[in-house]
Design a protein around this motif. Structure first.
Motif, PDB file in Angstrom:
ATOM      1  N   ARG A 159       0.309  -0.770  -0.038  1.00 16.91           N
ATOM      2  CA  ARG A 159      -0.152   0.130  -0.110  1.00 16.91           C
ATOM      3  C   ARG A 159       1.188   1.448  -0.463  1.00 16.91           C
ATOM      4  N   HIS A 160       2.328   1.674   0.404  1.00 17.12           N
ATOM      5  CA  HIS A 160       3.206   2.225   0.558  1.00 17.12           C
ATOM      6  C   HIS A 160       2.477   3.447   1.143  1.00 17.12           C
ATOM      7  N   SER A 161       1.800   2.712   2.312  1.00 19.92           N
ATOM      8  CA  SER A 161       0.788   4.197   3.539  1.00 19.92           C
ATOM      9  C   SER A 161       0.212   3.392   4.356  1.00 19.92           C
ATOM     10  N   GLY A 162       0.335   4.115   5.295  1.00 19.11           N
ATOM     11  CA  GLY A 162      -0.200   3.737   6.677  1.00 19.11           C
ATOM     12  C   GLY A 162      -0.077   4.921   8.037  1.00 19.11           C
ATOM     13  N   HIS A 163      -0.339   4.516   9.699  1.00 17.73           N
ATOM     14  CA  HIS A 163      -0.101   5.516  10.207  1.00 17.73           C
ATOM     15  C   HIS A 163       0.706   5.626  11.263  1.00 17.73           C
ATOM     16  N   ILE A 164       1.589   5.897  11.414  1.00 18.32           N
ATOM     17  CA  ILE A 164       2.104   5.918  12.973  1.00 18.32           C
ATOM     18  C   ILE A 164       2.246   6.649  14.305  1.00 18.32           C
ATOM     19  N   SER A 165       2.395   5.825  15.288  1.00 20.32           N
ATOM     20  CA  SER A 165       2.717   7.148  16.717  1.00 20.32           C
ATOM     21  C   SER A 165       3.037   6.467  17.456  1.00 20.32           C
ATOM     22  N   SER A 166       3.916   7.554  18.179  1.00 19.64           N
ATOM     23  CA  SER A 166       5.288   7.702  18.668  1.00 19.64           C
ATOM     24  C   SER A 166       5.276   9.074  19.366  1.00 19.64           C
ATOM     25  N   GLY A 167       5.250   8.352  21.030  1.00 18.13           N
ATOM     26  CA  GLY A 167       6.059  10.060  21.375  1.00 18.13           C
ATOM     27  C   GLY A 167       4.248  10.872  22.094  1.00 18.13           C
ATOM     28  N   GLY A 168       3.105  10.412  21.371  1.00 18.75           N
ATOM     29  CA  GLY A 168       2.402  11.811  21.444  1.00 18.75           C
ATOM     30  C   GLY A 168       1.619  11.965  20.629  1.00 18.75           C
ATOM     31  N   VAL A 169       2.904  11.659  18.948  1.00 19.44           N
ATOM     32  CA  VAL A 169       2.240  11.991  17.796  1.00 19.44           C
ATOM     33  C   VAL A 169       2.247  11.050  17.091  1.00 19.44           C
ATOM     34  N   ASP A 170       0.969  11.190  16.050  1.00 17.84           N
ATOM     35  CA  ASP A 170      -0.277  10.434  15.303  1.00 17.84           C
ATOM     36  C   ASP A 170       0.488  10.762  13.921  1.00 17.84           C
ATOM     37  N   LYS A 171       0.483  10.182  12.810  1.00 20.31           N
ATOM     38  CA  LYS A 171       0.698  11.385  11.781  1.00 20.31           C
ATOM     39  C   LYS A 171       0.507   9.978  10.575  1.00 20.31           C
ATOM     40  N   ASP A 172      -0.101  10.028   9.869  1.00 19.32           N
ATOM     41  CA  ASP A 172      -0.069   9.750   8.177  1.00 19.32           C
ATOM     42  C   ASP A 172       0.432   9.325   7.429  1.00 19.32           C
ATOM     43  N   VAL A 173       1.166   8.747   7.223  1.00 26.63           N
ATOM     44  CA  VAL A 173       2.745   8.714   6.668  1.00 26.63           C
ATOM     45  C   VAL A 173       2.794   7.355   5.062  1.00 26.63           C
ATOM     46  N   MET A 174       3.749   7.686   4.620  1.00 26.36           N
ATOM     47  CA  MET A 174       3.914   7.061   3.348  1.00 26.36           C
ATOM     48  C   MET A 174       5.518   6.323   4.259  1.00 26.36           C
ATOM     49  N   PHE A 175       5.194   4.998   3.579  1.00 25.73           N
ATOM     50  CA  PHE A 175       6.505   3.980   3.547  1.00 25.73           C
ATOM     51  C   PHE A 175       7.185   4.516   2.152  1.00 25.73           C
ATOM     52  N   VAL A 176       8.617   4.606   2.323  1.00 23.91           N
ATOM     53  CA  VAL A 176       9.169   4.564   1.172  1.00 23.91           C
ATOM     54  C   VAL A 176      10.323   3.826   1.255  1.00 23.91           C
ATOM     55  N   GLU A 177      10.475   2.263   0.813  1.00 22.94           N
ATOM     56  CA  GLU A 177      11.627   1.799   0.356  1.00 22.94           C
ATOM     57  C   GLU A 177      13.465   3.059   0.398  1.00 22.94           C
TER      58      GLU A 177
END
Length: 106
Positions: free
Chosen positions: A44-62
């Motif tokens: 899909r090359h996309s997803g969502h991350i949560s880290s240290g109180g930050v939530d972001k939609d991201v692209m996964f890039v090799e």
């Protein structure tokens, strides 16, 4: 940086250890390209991350730059040394290097 919880659409959250790779956060699944976590983000090359109180939609890039992967190896060895070789060695092995993903905010 705290652990990174990643989720792809339709999948459960997964906690991975991340490090800074150049200007981005990077993650490596310890089971490499064929591991169960790697398939959805690379498809899909996309997803969502949560880290240290930050939530972001991201692209996964090799990330396949040998020089940058060498620096990422060093960052994993430094950050996770306290966990010993049973954790660090799989994260810097060829399979994990081949599965290195930059997290780029969308």
């Amino acid at each position: 940086m705290p652990p990174v919880a990643t989720h792809t659409p339709g999948g459960p959250p997964t906690t991975l250890g991340g490090v800074r790779g150049g200007d981005h956060l990077v993650v490596r699944p310890p089971r490499g390209v064929g591991g169960p976590w790697t398939r959805p983000p690379t498809a899909r090359h996309s997803g969502h991350i949560s880290s240290g109180g930050v939530d972001k939609d991201v692209m996964f890039v090799e990330e396949d730059s040998p020089a940058l992967n060498d620096r990422i190896d060093a960052a994993y060895r430094t950050k996770y040394a306290r966990f010993g070789p049973s954790y660090v060695d799989p994260m810097v092995a060829d399979g994990a290097r081949a599965a290195t993903l930059k997290l780029v905010p969308r």
